[in-house]
Design a protein around this motif. Structure first.
Motif, PDB file in Angstrom:
ATOM      1  N   THR A   1       0.651  -1.231   0.015  1.00 54.02           N
ATOM      2  CA  THR A   1      -0.141  -0.033  -0.040  1.00 54.02           C
ATOM      3  C   THR A   1       0.784   0.976   0.013  1.00 54.02           C
ATOM      4  O   THR A   1       1.772   1.232   0.861  1.00 54.02           O
ATOM      5  N   LEU A   2       0.760   2.116  -0.903  1.00 49.86           N
ATOM      6  CA  LEU A   2       1.580   3.411  -1.107  1.00 49.86           C
ATOM      7  C   LEU A   2       0.621   4.428  -1.119  1.00 49.86           C
ATOM      8  O   LEU A   2      -0.700   4.525  -1.408  1.00 49.86           O
ATOM      9  N   ARG A   3       0.958   5.614  -0.379  1.00 49.98           N
ATOM     10  CA  ARG A   3       0.054   6.785  -0.368  1.00 49.98           C
ATOM     11  C   ARG A   3       0.702   8.102  -1.059  1.00 49.98           C
ATOM     12  O   ARG A   3       1.877   8.015  -1.033  1.00 49.98           O
ATOM     13  N   TRP A   4       0.066   8.757  -1.971  1.00 49.06           N
ATOM     14  CA  TRP A   4       0.796  10.056  -2.642  1.00 49.06           C
ATOM     15  C   TRP A   4       0.086  11.233  -1.795  1.00 49.06           C
ATOM     16  O   TRP A   4      -0.933  11.205  -1.350  1.00 49.06           O
ATOM     17  N   ASN A   5       1.098  12.057  -1.712  1.00 45.35           N
ATOM     18  CA  ASN A   5       0.728  13.476  -0.791  1.00 45.35           C
ATOM     19  C   ASN A   5       0.086  13.372   0.576  1.00 45.35           C
ATOM     20  O   ASN A   5      -0.607  14.116   1.059  1.00 45.35           O
TER      21      ASN A   5
END
Length: 224
Positions: A167-171
């Motif tokens: 799981t990756l998150r941007w901003n």
């Protein structure tokens, strides 16, 4: 306790003798008796296959003391999610049989099931490791995008078979808040269709940008 241990001593000796005869009849260069596997209070013994660490466990049946229970056991190195729901072989034989006779029963009725189970477990392990590699490759590429964060799998993830999902998150890093426009991307191995990327929390503009990027990555359609 000492009295019970003394009472079970003949049974432990009989089990050890049977295991040694069984290993000799099967193939002493392949199977060895593991003496550590003879507990005092519920005697049993195990044969260990050197090549793949598969095992054969032998003990007296609880409700039918005149019979041996012989059970195939998958290698201990295989974590639970590799060997889940795999039948590894389970037979009973009369206690009156010799080691050579038990060996014939094991070869005919137990080893084919155990060998198939080991093969299936190995195939599952290979598929899982392949999935982990593919997901990790995609996650590394996505993390090159500025403001993208995400932790690599930890030991608990690997132990539970959850290291094939990232799981990756941007901003959503330093200097942002939970209200900032952001995206959460889940990268996993779909069962039948390759790598699966799921996006959530997209603003309309972000969704359009993702759609344009995905469309641009597709092969150009052939002219009609």
């Amino acid at each position: 306790m000492t009295a019970l241990r003394d009472e079970l001593a003949p049974l432990r000796a009989e089990l050890l003798s049977l295991a040694e005869e069984l290993a000799q009849a099967l193939d002493p260069t392949v199977w060895t008796v593991d003496p550590r596997r003879i507990p005092d209070w519920h005697p049993c013994v195990e044969l260990l296959r050197t090549e793949d660490r598969a095992r054969i466990l032998i003990q007296q049946e609880r409700l039918r003391p005149g019979r041996w229970w012989v059970h195939g056991v998958l290698p201990e190195s295989s974590t639970y999610f590799y060997r889940y729901d795999i039948e590894s072989g389970d037979i009973t034989v009369t206690r009156a049989k010799t080691g050579a006779q038990v060996a014939r029963d094991v070869q005919r009725r137990l080893l084919p099931v155990l060998d198939a189970a080991v093969a299936e477990m190995s195939a599952r392990q290979h598929r899982h490791l392949t999935d982990v590699h593919e997901v990790d490759t995609i996650a590394r590429r996505l993390k090159r995008v500025p403001l993208t964060t995400g932790r690599p799998p930890g030991e608990a993830n690997r132990r539970n078979g959850e290291d094939n999902v990232r799981t990756l998150r941007w901003n959503q890093g330093t200097g942002t808040s939970w209200m900032s426009p952001h995206a959460e991307v889940k990268v996993s191995r779909a069962r039948f269709s390759g790598i699966e990327i799921t996006c959530s929390h997209l603003t309309p503009d972000m969704a359009e940008a993702v759609l344009r990027a995905l469309t641009a990555s597709l092969p150009a359609a052939e002219a009609a």
